[in-house]
Design an enzyme around this catalytic site. Sequence first.
Site, PDB file in Angstrom:
ATOM      1  N   PHE A   1       8.284 -57.632 -35.243  1.00 22.18           N
ATOM      2  CA  PHE A   1       7.983 -58.432 -36.431  1.00 22.18           C
ATOM      3  C   PHE A   1       7.207 -59.690 -36.095  1.00 22.18           C
ATOM      4  O   PHE A   1       6.568 -60.301 -36.956  1.00 22.18           O
ATOM      5  CB  PHE A   1       9.276 -58.779 -37.172  1.00 22.18           C
ATOM      6  CG  PHE A   1      10.086 -59.887 -36.572  1.00 22.18           C
ATOM      7  CD1 PHE A   1      10.086 -61.155 -37.125  1.00 22.18           C
ATOM      8  CD2 PHE A   1      10.885 -59.669 -35.454  1.00 22.18           C
ATOM      9  CE1 PHE A   1      10.843 -62.184 -36.591  1.00 22.18           C
ATOM     10  CE2 PHE A   1      11.650 -60.683 -34.912  1.00 22.18           C
ATOM     11  CZ  PHE A   1      11.630 -61.954 -35.480  1.00 22.18           C
ATOM     12  N   LYS A   2       7.218 -60.091 -34.835  1.00 22.92           N
ATOM     13  CA  LYS A   2       6.499 -61.292 -34.430  1.00 22.92           C
ATOM     14  C   LYS A   2       4.997 -61.156 -34.676  1.00 22.92           C
ATOM     15  O   LYS A   2       4.293 -62.154 -34.838  1.00 22.92           O
ATOM     16  CB  LYS A   2       6.736 -61.571 -32.949  1.00 22.92           C
ATOM     17  CG  LYS A   2       8.194 -61.639 -32.525  1.00 22.92           C
ATOM     18  CD  LYS A   2       8.874 -62.886 -32.994  1.00 22.92           C
ATOM     19  CE  LYS A   2      10.282 -63.004 -32.395  1.00 22.92           C
ATOM     20  NZ  LYS A   2      10.972 -64.227 -32.783  1.00 22.92           N
ATOM     21  N   ASP A   3       4.502 -59.925 -34.693  1.00 20.64           N
ATOM     22  CA  ASP A   3       3.066 -59.720 -34.891  1.00 20.64           C
ATOM     23  C   ASP A   3       2.590 -60.235 -36.245  1.00 20.64           C
ATOM     24  O   ASP A   3       1.426 -60.619 -36.391  1.00 20.64           O
ATOM     25  CB  ASP A   3       2.720 -58.229 -34.775  1.00 20.64           C
ATOM     26  CG  ASP A   3       2.755 -57.718 -33.345  1.00 20.64           C
ATOM     27  OD1 ASP A   3       2.363 -58.469 -32.439  1.00 20.64           O
ATOM     28  OD2 ASP A   3       3.188 -56.570 -33.136  1.00 20.64           O
TER      29      ASP A   3
ATOM     30  N   LEU B   1       1.962 -63.822 -35.564  1.00 18.32           N
ATOM     31  CA  LEU B   1       1.137 -64.147 -34.408  1.00 18.32           C
ATOM     32  C   LEU B   1      -0.186 -63.403 -34.345  1.00 18.32           C
ATOM     33  O   LEU B   1      -0.983 -63.645 -33.434  1.00 18.32           O
ATOM     34  CB  LEU B   1       1.957 -63.945 -33.130  1.00 18.32           C
ATOM     35  CG  LEU B   1       3.019 -65.030 -32.981  1.00 18.32           C
ATOM     36  CD1 LEU B   1       4.042 -64.671 -31.921  1.00 18.32           C
ATOM     37  CD2 LEU B   1       2.373 -66.375 -32.673  1.00 18.32           C
TER      38      LEU B   1
END
Length: 741
Positions: A345-347, A350
């Site tokens: 989910f960081k994508d 970021l």
Amino acid sequence: MFPIFQYQPLRLITQNSLSSVCLKLTFSRPVAFAQIWKSWFSSHSLLGKKNIILMGPPGAGKTTTGRIVGQKLDCPVIDIDDDVLETTWNMSVSQKLQDVGYEEFLEEEGKALLKFSASGSVISLSGSNPMHAAGMQHIKKNGIVVYLDVPTSVIMSRLKSKQMDRIVGLSPGVSLKDVLQFRKQFYKRWFDIRVLCGGDVAAEVVAEKVIDAVKRYQDSELETFISTRSSRSGRSTEEESDKFYFSDVVIQGLALDGGLFVPERGLPKFTAEEWQGLIEATYVERAQVILERCIHPADIPASRLAEIIETAYGENFSCSKVAPVRHLAGNQFLLELFHGPTASFKDFALQLMPHLFAYCIPRSCNYLVLVATSGDTGSAVLDGFSRLHDTDKQRIALMNFFPEDGVSPIQKSQMIGCQKENAWSVGVKSDFDFCQTAIKQIFTNSDFTGFLTVEYGTALAAANSINWARLLPQIVYHASAYLDLVHQGIISFGSPVDVCIPTGNFGNILAAFYAKMMGIPIRKCICASNENNVLTEFIRTGVYDLRGRKLISSFSPAVDILKSSNLERYLHLIANEDGQLVTQLFNQLENQGHFQLQKDLLGKLQQDLVAGWCSDEDCLAAIHSVYSTTGYILDTHTAVAKVVADRLQDRTCPIIISSTAHYSKFAPAILRALRIAEINQNPLSQLHLLSSYSALPPIHWGLLETLKKTGNGDHHVCAADMSVLMSHIETLIQNHFMKVF
């Protein structure tokens, strides 16, 4: 008393004299001078010599809305179709289209627009004006372009009922829907402001929204940020004058007093009609609408923001829906957040944040971005910053700190494999909490940051979820998940849902709460922890207690966190922005290892949040059970949330479980859950073994490619010592920026 002149547009505009708008004067009944002055000042201070230019598809209500806006602002109103085109051509628009055909019509329309000029007016464009680039460039020079964004289904219904026959581009073999979809690219190119217009919204309401949007556009002073450790009542005159805007907080990351930045006036609210207007929209379109309302155009213009969002969520994501919602079982749904390039989910933040950062920073300075990660952030931030344009990579570098022995082998391989010429990983012989605390201390060390600025012309910035630009994009997927359930017919808009989120640093669950504040009907936010369950205890008791607690390594390393940074933002919110109280609580946590909420604040918290935790054994059992019954493999973090959701949901409404990572990132634990006896220690071999199961979802393409390239790549490892970390930072600056210049 005396007669007052009112301006009204003269509808006859000659073909040879379109360079100015002729106005006629009519007498009005006498009114008080103060009222007249107030009305005149209001409209003229809003417009000045600029025009409000209404743009949108045919049937959007531009003409009607324009008349109402003109009346409210007491200024001329010009309809391009009626007042310019038809008077220029001496025939109806539909007749002209029939006579010359589609392409010639656009050219003739554009030529008429190039000869037209006005000031201080409300102008309603034709639906096809934006398709002529030169004409739009001309009219936009002296105007604010307002896009009346109406759902395609609503437009089609309106046009059908009006039996309109003069739609430019409509021809045999080309449907009305195709024409409207094709035109969207031109509307998105030219607008300064978007106004969402639902199907049943009255023109009077739309007009008010237009005026409010123009006021917002012209006054960026309204959208400032404050620290969670400052208080409005306690702010000095000097602090009041030191305003922070979106671009400032993106660059600075952490407030100088150690607090986190939050919008001073809170987040924007969407009406139910506005949310419903996004049900048919794509993920990218939803992101554009939501983020436009959260980022002032003075910081990033809407057209540039749209380009950034399309770049972030375009080809980099393997699923066209970007963040699809999948039914799991019963009333449980999975929000799949792992289709980005690094499988977590960081994508979502970021892939976007580096481009926002590159746009906002001044061109005269170099920036080193510091990041602490418990696993998934590392590869995501490395990948995101490595995708910047080459000119940006020359002035922006990144250093990623992670616990050397506190991430999975595949996560470590990813972080090594994602290193590029401007992005490096450093393993620290400690845990995530040390890495995160170290970065905060480095930012507040004015001697060190000052030295870097003077000696190397380099400033520091943060890309952790303490940075507002990291948190903001996460709001989008929580809102989008709800809209998807409505679109799929699972619920009707307004029906509540619960969300259950594996939680470590509190950013993801805070984003869900922010979505709720903005108007998404989320009932409860369920916080799911592993055996590092300090948040669970805090939500249940109001006591945040780290005394005697040691971090426990688990199969869900991204939530192996004891100090949850974004909790500070939430407490600041429910404490009515009492920065002094927040400062007191977190100083006590830092110095004494604990704090306790007042009873009234705990009551507020428990209205919003519930919490539970899950052991490693229960996590693995859930993975096995779900695979056995559905053929779907959960990752270890999603399994934690699944276990907690099973225990805490009351089954009176759907529950959306955030699936925060792809299971292939945690292959050893997954293989153990699937009861594979012999597990090869090579990460690539583990993925090949998992792929043989033909499970859902399939093995992540980006992860597989990264591991193929990685081999046994190198990275730096350092001791858990502040001076050592600062030495690494200085060395990186010397090696990167000094070589570049």
